[in-house]
Design an enzyme around this catalytic site. Sequence first.
Site, PDB file in Angstrom:
ATOM      1  CE  LYS A  52       1.280   4.185  -5.633  1.00 44.25           C
ATOM      2  NZ  LYS A  52       1.634   5.555  -5.641  1.00 44.25           N
TER       3      LYS A  52
ATOM      4  CD  GLU B 270       1.794   7.692  -8.299  1.00 45.06           C
ATOM      5  OE1 GLU B 270       3.014   7.825  -8.120  1.00 45.06           O
ATOM      6  OE2 GLU B 270       1.022   7.316  -7.388  1.00 45.06           O
TER       7      GLU B 270
ATOM      8  NE  ARG C  38       7.534   5.892  12.154  1.00 46.22           N
ATOM      9  CZ  ARG C  38       7.593   7.186  11.869  1.00 46.22           C
ATOM     10  NH1 ARG C  38       6.485   7.856  11.643  1.00 46.22           N
ATOM     11  NH2 ARG C  38       8.734   7.811  11.798  1.00 46.22           N
TER      12      ARG C  38
ATOM     13  CG  HIS D 118      14.571   9.740 -28.898  1.00 40.74           C
ATOM     14  ND1 HIS D 118      15.278  10.279 -29.947  1.00 40.74           N
ATOM     15  CD2 HIS D 118      13.426  10.466 -28.819  1.00 40.74           C
ATOM     16  CE1 HIS D 118      14.610  11.296 -30.465  1.00 40.74           C
ATOM     17  NE2 HIS D 118      13.474  11.425 -29.790  1.00 40.74           N
TER      18      HIS D 118
ATOM     19  CD  GLU E  24       4.477   2.046  -4.105  1.00 36.94           C
ATOM     20  OE1 GLU E  24       5.161   2.160  -3.086  1.00 36.94           O
ATOM     21  OE2 GLU E  24       3.769   2.973  -4.542  1.00 36.94           O
TER      22      GLU E  24
ATOM     23  CE  LYS F  58       1.333   6.534   3.750  1.00 37.57           C
ATOM     24  NZ  LYS F  58       1.032   6.478   2.314  1.00 37.57           N
TER      25      LYS F  58
ATOM     26  CG  ASN G 224      13.048   5.901  13.471  1.00 34.07           C
ATOM     27  OD1 ASN G 224      13.474   5.459  12.412  1.00 34.07           O
ATOM     28  ND2 ASN G 224      12.173   6.890  13.534  1.00 34.07           N
ATOM     29  N   GLY G 225      16.349   5.554  12.907  1.00 32.11           N
ATOM     30  CA  GLY G 225      17.271   6.503  12.276  1.00 32.11           C
ATOM     31  C   GLY G 225      18.534   5.798  11.826  1.00 32.11           C
TER      32      GLY G 225
ATOM     33  CB  CYS H  51      12.107   2.165  12.910  1.00 30.39           C
ATOM     34  SG  CYS H  51      13.435   1.355  12.036  1.00 30.39           S
TER      35      CYS H  51
ATOM     36  CD1 TRP I 276      11.474  -0.335   5.524  1.00 25.43           C
ATOM     37  CD2 TRP I 276      13.315   0.895   5.765  1.00 25.43           C
ATOM     38  NE1 TRP I 276      11.984  -0.089   4.273  1.00 25.43           N
ATOM     39  CE2 TRP I 276      13.107   0.661   4.388  1.00 25.43           C
ATOM     40  CE3 TRP I 276      14.422   1.656   6.151  1.00 25.43           C
ATOM     41  CZ2 TRP I 276      13.957   1.151   3.399  1.00 25.43           C
ATOM     42  CZ3 TRP I 276      15.269   2.142   5.175  1.00 25.43           C
ATOM     43  CH2 TRP I 276      15.032   1.885   3.815  1.00 25.43           C
TER      44      TRP I 276
HETATM   45  C1  F6R Z   1       4.790   5.642  -3.289  1.00 26.68           C
HETATM   46  C2  F6R Z   1       4.976   6.507  -2.128  1.00 26.68           C
HETATM   47  C3  F6R Z   1       6.274   7.202  -1.983  1.00 26.68           C
HETATM   48  C4  F6R Z   1       6.096   8.568  -1.280  1.00 26.68           C
HETATM   49  C5  F6R Z   1       7.469   9.180  -0.959  1.00 26.68           C
HETATM   50  C6  F6R Z   1       7.337  10.553  -0.320  1.00 26.68           C
HETATM   51  O1  F6R Z   1       3.512   5.098  -3.328  1.00 26.68           O
HETATM   52  O2  F6R Z   1       4.119   6.614  -1.294  1.00 26.68           O
HETATM   53  O3  F6R Z   1       6.960   7.332  -3.185  1.00 26.68           O
HETATM   54  O4  F6R Z   1       5.361   9.410  -2.113  1.00 26.68           O
HETATM   55  O5  F6R Z   1       8.174   8.329  -0.113  1.00 26.68           O
HETATM   56  O6  F6R Z   1       6.609  10.474   0.876  1.00 26.68           O
HETATM   57  P1  F6R Z   1       6.003  11.776   1.527  1.00 26.68           P
HETATM   58  O7  F6R Z   1       4.950  12.278   0.617  1.00 26.68           O
HETATM   59  O8  F6R Z   1       5.473  11.326   2.846  1.00 26.68           O
HETATM   60  O9  F6R Z   1       7.126  12.761   1.662  1.00 26.68           O
END
Ligand code: F6R
Length: 631
Positions: free
Chosen positions: A504, A500, A36, A523, A507, A626, A110-111, A2, A84
């Site tokens: 990607k 990773e 956010r 396995h 998401e 984010k 927020n929270g 948020c 969010w």
């Molecule tokens: C995926 C992504 C998330 C962050 C995770 C940690 O693309 O961005 O998996 O890596 O939420 O975020 P930070 O690095 O801000 O602690």
Amino acid sequence: MCGIVGYAGTAGSVETGLPSRAVRVVLEGLRRLEYRGYDSAGLAVLAGKRVHVRKKAGRLANLSALVETEPLPAAAVGIGHTRWATHGAPTDANAHPHLADDDRLAVIHNGIIENYAPLRNRLAMGGHEFLSETDSEVAAALLADNYRSLVGNRTGGDTLAAAMRRTCAELEGSFTILAVHADHPGLIVAARRDSPLVVGLGDGENFLGSDVSGFVDFTRRAVELGQDQVVSLTADDVTITDFRGVPVAGRDFAVDWEAAAATKDGHASFMAKEIHEQPEAVRRTLGGRLGADGAVSLGDLGVTDEVLAGIRKIVIVACGTASYAGQIAKYAIERWCRIPVEVDLAHEFRYRSPLVDGRTLVVAISQSGETMDTLMAVRYAREQGAPVLAICNTVGATIPRESDGVLYTHAGPEVAVASTKAFLTQVTAGLLLALHLAQLRGTGDPTEISAAARELAGMPAKIQTVLAGEARIEALAASMTDATAVLFIGRHVGHPVAMEGALKLKELAYIHAEGFASGELKHGPIALIEAGQAVIVIVPSLTGSPVLHAKMMSTIQEIKARGGRVIALADEGDAATGGWADTVLTIPASAPLLAPLLTAVPLQLFAAALAGAKGLDIDQPRNLAKSVTVE
Ligand code: F6R
């Protein structure tokens, strides 16, 4: 999660037909903070002794359209929220602000309020009629209750702040709360616990934001609020107290923010821009830390060389993409430094009674520096007496502030929700840390270590070469828009890269994807291979890891034997892979431990291109935010 914005200034007028400054500042702040959370957005302004609210489910654009069709009056004070969703679906009713005290009080939050259920029952029994399913409306109702009982006993400007302090004492969980009340034109009262809030200082106007981007267009002077503090904000005054009402001084700082970070710079998305910034971002992480002779100097880390020389174990805590960067660091540290390394998802760490003590270095990796799971792991580690080193991108964020030391990645602002340049720079920082520890402790093969250090300096140019192959990756992605599942496999450091790559794709393109160690295929997961199943294979270096390369050739044949479609990432000149795979994307050869800086890049480009080909929002994928500031 948020985003929160507040503005206290002068009303101006709306005669021109334009929204008043309060509305424009709040909407602009929300635009910057939309990363956010973007499930809904809303704002409230104080005008004519009334609170006026507009709120709407969906992206901020929906709120902006609503404000155009239903304009707000000229106002000196405004608060805004981009959500969010935690408690309650993303609907208009659950959007913030929430009203209480006969619609004279507006609150944004927020929270997560963990004790919202008993509070909600108590307030409902007291007559409050709840209009949403949110925990946030409980905070609004409780604040109204406390305000009413205080107003009965006293008068004076600080009643709303006193009610906020009383309310915070009753709330459990994490929160940033902003409130405006029709009785107090010109005033915003805000509080924070375990959730970010910063004050922006202007001339004849002041601001609040979840982070500085909420007001960066209007001022570069800011004040950081500490834990458990309440701030009362007007156009020309900022008063901060703790939750008991004792005045405290905030810490002033100048906002260091590249204006360019807010633009896409000619790219179709922020993510595309950030992928292409990676050579420069990695260069910045390396900047001044790597001598021409391969000697690593990390400057004043905040954790002394004496402490680093004495550590017996390293525990890396992080979430998501950052945790994969941590897994790559584990391979490098164990090989070069001979120190055992564990990598924990931060949200699992403190709940498994981990064995950490004064001789365990805990490394917390976080782009935002605000991830609540990682912050809680940092606090737990420090309580156990472990020195904590943060690897972080955001200067001055909570995680580096609460750690003993920090290695900043200097990737620059990352706006797209999916991490790209943050990942590459976290990997780079992990490699620098491994090299530094090896050189400090005199471990590992000195020839290999100095060769790796020298090669690291050349990685930005190699990343640039990988980016030059973008068109081929785009064509591949365009041919796969109907894919319903994609598997990613790798060995050694290729394993975290596979995870990773899968993350990607999930998401961004909403395609089921799984990344695993290729040795695991036989396995169980091999049961998933059927005709046409796409498997992206991160092939170990033929010259750097010939044994693993040979094993991967066998794995590729096992996939092919079952009709799978192999898309391989392999070193230039790796003819063996070319003989088996359906498609080969080449990367420049490198030392095996450095290869993730190259192999991750085509996977980023692939996920972004596939999402683009499906017409999806690359920068703001559904359900995400984010900065994950809830546990
Ligand atoms: C995926 C992504 C998330 C962050 C995770 C940690 O693309 O961005 O998996 O890596 O939420 O975020 P930070 O690095 O801000 O602690």
